[in-house]
Design a protein around this motif. Structure first.
Motif, PDB file in Angstrom:
ATOM      1  N   ARG A   2       1.004  -1.332  -0.008  1.00 33.62           N
ATOM      2  CA  ARG A   2      -0.302   0.509  -0.104  1.00 33.62           C
ATOM      3  C   ARG A   2       1.108   1.392  -0.111  1.00 33.62           C
ATOM      4  O   ARG A   2       1.617   1.754   0.862  1.00 33.62           O
ATOM      5  CB  ARG A   2      -1.028   0.194   1.286  1.00 33.62           C
ATOM      6  N   ILE A   3       0.597   2.048  -0.999  1.00 31.39           N
ATOM      7  CA  ILE A   3       1.513   3.521  -1.369  1.00 31.39           C
ATOM      8  C   ILE A   3       0.335   4.448  -0.943  1.00 31.39           C
ATOM      9  O   ILE A   3      -0.840   4.324  -1.219  1.00 31.39           O
ATOM     10  CB  ILE A   3       1.722   3.946  -3.019  1.00 31.39           C
ATOM     11  N   ALA A   4       1.047   5.430  -0.278  1.00 25.13           N
ATOM     12  CA  ALA A   4      -0.225   6.689  -0.494  1.00 25.13           C
ATOM     13  C   ALA A   4       0.727   7.913  -0.147  1.00 25.13           C
ATOM     14  O   ALA A   4       2.110   7.706  -0.185  1.00 25.13           O
ATOM     15  CB  ALA A   4      -0.916   6.828   1.075  1.00 25.13           C
ATOM     16  N   ALA A   5       0.036   9.361  -1.096  1.00 28.55           N
ATOM     17  CA  ALA A   5       1.146   9.911  -1.249  1.00 28.55           C
ATOM     18  C   ALA A   5      -0.253  11.814  -1.502  1.00 28.55           C
ATOM     19  O   ALA A   5      -0.987  11.237  -1.887  1.00 28.55           O
ATOM     20  CB  ALA A   5       2.046  10.173  -2.645  1.00 28.55           C
ATOM     21  N   HIS A   6       0.606  12.298  -0.728  1.00 30.24           N
ATOM     22  CA  HIS A   6      -0.365  14.111  -0.774  1.00 30.24           C
ATOM     23  C   HIS A   6       0.585  14.549  -1.346  1.00 30.24           C
ATOM     24  O   HIS A   6       1.753  15.150  -1.109  1.00 30.24           O
ATOM     25  CB  HIS A   6      -0.327  14.205   0.560  1.00 30.24           C
ATOM     26  N   GLN A   7       0.290  15.707  -2.814  1.00 30.84           N
ATOM     27  CA  GLN A   7       0.742  17.079  -2.842  1.00 30.84           C
ATOM     28  C   GLN A   7       0.459  18.201  -2.806  1.00 30.84           C
ATOM     29  O   GLN A   7      -0.765  18.487  -2.573  1.00 30.84           O
ATOM     30  CB  GLN A   7       1.088  16.896  -4.650  1.00 30.84           C
ATOM     31  N   LEU A   8       1.637  19.360  -2.071  1.00 24.55           N
ATOM     32  CA  LEU A   8       1.303  20.725  -1.784  1.00 24.55           C
ATOM     33  C   LEU A   8       1.487  21.187  -3.328  1.00 24.55           C
ATOM     34  O   LEU A   8       2.646  20.945  -3.762  1.00 24.55           O
ATOM     35  CB  LEU A   8       1.218  20.901  -1.181  1.00 24.55           C
ATOM     36  N   VAL A   9       0.957  21.958  -4.048  1.00 22.71           N
ATOM     37  CA  VAL A   9       1.001  22.568  -5.208  1.00 22.71           C
ATOM     38  C   VAL A   9       0.789  24.372  -4.878  1.00 22.71           C
ATOM     39  O   VAL A   9      -0.029  24.168  -5.395  1.00 22.71           O
ATOM     40  CB  VAL A   9       0.595  22.348  -6.504  1.00 22.71           C
ATOM     41  N   ILE A  10       1.806  24.771  -4.858  1.00 22.22           N
ATOM     42  CA  ILE A  10       1.273  26.279  -4.489  1.00 22.22           C
ATOM     43  C   ILE A  10       2.497  27.277  -5.460  1.00 22.22           C
ATOM     44  O   ILE A  10       2.933  26.930  -5.598  1.00 22.22           O
ATOM     45  CB  ILE A  10       2.268  25.933  -3.646  1.00 22.22           C
ATOM     46  N   THR A  11       1.417  28.048  -5.945  1.00 20.86           N
ATOM     47  CA  THR A  11       1.329  28.912  -7.053  1.00 20.86           C
ATOM     48  C   THR A  11       1.692  30.265  -6.729  1.00 20.86           C
ATOM     49  O   THR A  11       1.216  30.713  -5.917  1.00 20.86           O
ATOM     50  CB  THR A  11       0.494  29.061  -7.885  1.00 20.86           C
ATOM     51  N   LEU A  12       3.133  30.740  -6.681  1.00 26.72           N
ATOM     52  CA  LEU A  12       3.989  31.970  -6.733  1.00 26.72           C
ATOM     53  C   LEU A  12       3.869  32.908  -7.235  1.00 26.72           C
ATOM     54  O   LEU A  12       4.236  32.742  -8.813  1.00 26.72           O
ATOM     55  CB  LEU A  12       4.606  31.626  -5.719  1.00 26.72           C
ATOM     56  N   ASP A  13       3.746  33.611  -6.694  1.00 23.37           N
ATOM     57  CA  ASP A  13       4.239  35.060  -7.907  1.00 23.37           C
ATOM     58  C   ASP A  13       5.937  35.368  -7.336  1.00 23.37           C
ATOM     59  O   ASP A  13       6.522  36.207  -6.544  1.00 23.37           O
ATOM     60  CB  ASP A  13       3.277  36.645  -7.462  1.00 23.37           C
ATOM     61  N   LEU A  14       6.971  34.575  -8.108  1.00 24.37           N
ATOM     62  CA  LEU A  14       8.217  34.293  -7.692  1.00 24.37           C
ATOM     63  C   LEU A  14       8.793  35.885  -8.208  1.00 24.37           C
ATOM     64  O   LEU A  14       8.366  36.940  -8.840  1.00 24.37           O
ATOM     65  CB  LEU A  14       8.177  33.290  -8.265  1.00 24.37           C
ATOM     66  N   LEU A  15       9.713  36.128  -7.290  1.00 24.33           N
ATOM     67  CA  LEU A  15      10.370  37.582  -7.683  1.00 24.33           C
ATOM     68  C   LEU A  15      11.211  37.099  -9.050  1.00 24.33           C
ATOM     69  O   LEU A  15      12.008  35.722  -9.250  1.00 24.33           O
ATOM     70  CB  LEU A  15      11.631  37.412  -6.509  1.00 24.33           C
ATOM     71  N   PRO A  16      11.961  38.245  -9.426  1.00 33.59           N
ATOM     72  CA  PRO A  16      12.138  37.774 -10.765  1.00 33.59           C
ATOM     73  C   PRO A  16      14.129  37.532  -9.722  1.00 33.59           C
ATOM     74  O   PRO A  16      14.439  37.788  -8.538  1.00 33.59           O
ATOM     75  CB  PRO A  16      12.502  38.950 -11.403  1.00 33.59           C
TER      76      PRO A  16
END
Length: 240
Positions: A159-173
């Motif tokens: 049994r395998i379980a995984a969670h993803q957190l995807v954060i979209t940021l306004d990244l500095l140049p």
């Protein structure tokens, strides 16, 4: 892009030792959770883990002529995974339990573990006393979107379980090559923290910043906006 590298390093260092996975925070190991040919999940990890990597980015607003140093909307992915085989055994009872939470390795226990890790990730990146998290926060002007995803599988026999957190940021140049870095900037704090940690990437990143390049102000301006020589002359920018 330097900003992508810095964002990833700051997130990794901010999370180490602050969640149930301990120091098993992986840098860009996208295959930590992989999909096999039969669509089942698999992992090459032996312990519960967090993997941090930067996905796509896009700049949709008007770009300053041909300036290529902007980062735009950037996706940072933080993936946590565990399998039923990642257990610890109580030497007194012989019972196998999920590492860190001490309950039998059932499907609900695996989900509980990952939800706990997700909570700890949010706490670590928001912690005002975490120096690396402070840098991580300073590398973007705002968070534009947060996505939380889960996946699980038992087809492979484990049994395998995984969670993803995807954060979209306004990244500095990125810093413009050779341009002075303000001592109060997030970049100054980032490089100082890397130096304190004797980080192996520091020397190469300073080369890419152009710390010792000392270009002229004209060159810096042309790099910043991607100006041709003709355009620079039209703007009355003096040649060196």
């Amino acid at each position: 892009m330097l900003a992508r590298i810095a964002l990833r390093i700051a997130a990794i260092e901010a999370l180490k030792g602050r969640t149930l996975v301990g120091d098993n925070v992986l840098d860009s190991q996208i295959g930590a959770i992989d999909v096999a040919a039969d669509d089942s999940l698999r992992t090459d990890q032996e312990r519960p883990f967090i993997a941090v990597y930067v996905d796509g980015s896009v700049i949709e607003e008007r770009i300053d002529l041909r300036g290529l140093h902007k980062s735009g909307r950037t996706e940072l992915t933080i993936e946590a995974g565990i399998t039923a085989a990642m257990t610890e055994t109580d030497p007194e009872t012989g019972e196998s339990t999920v590492i860190g939470i001490g309950i039998p390795a059932t499907d609900p226990a695996l989900e509980l573990y990952l939800d706990c890790v997700g909570r700890e990730i949010a706490m670590a990146l928001s912690d005002p006393g975490n120096g690396w998290a402070e840098i991580w926060r300073g590398l973007s002007s705002s968070i534009l979107k947060i996505e939380r995803k889960r996946t699980s599988d038992a087809a492979s026999g484990t049994r395998i379980a995984a969670h993803q957190l995807v954060i979209t940021l306004d990244l500095l140049p990125d810093p413009v090559f050779g341009a002075p870095i303000a001592p109060t900037s997030a970049w100054a704090a980032f490089f100082a923290k890397m130096e304190d940690a004797d980080h192996p990437f520091l020397v190469k990143l300073l080369e890419l910043v152009g710390e010792d390049a000392a270009p002229s102000e004209v060159d810096i301006t042309r790099r910043r906006f991607g100006l041709t020589l003709y355009e620079a002359r039209a703007l009355f920018i003096p040649e060196p």
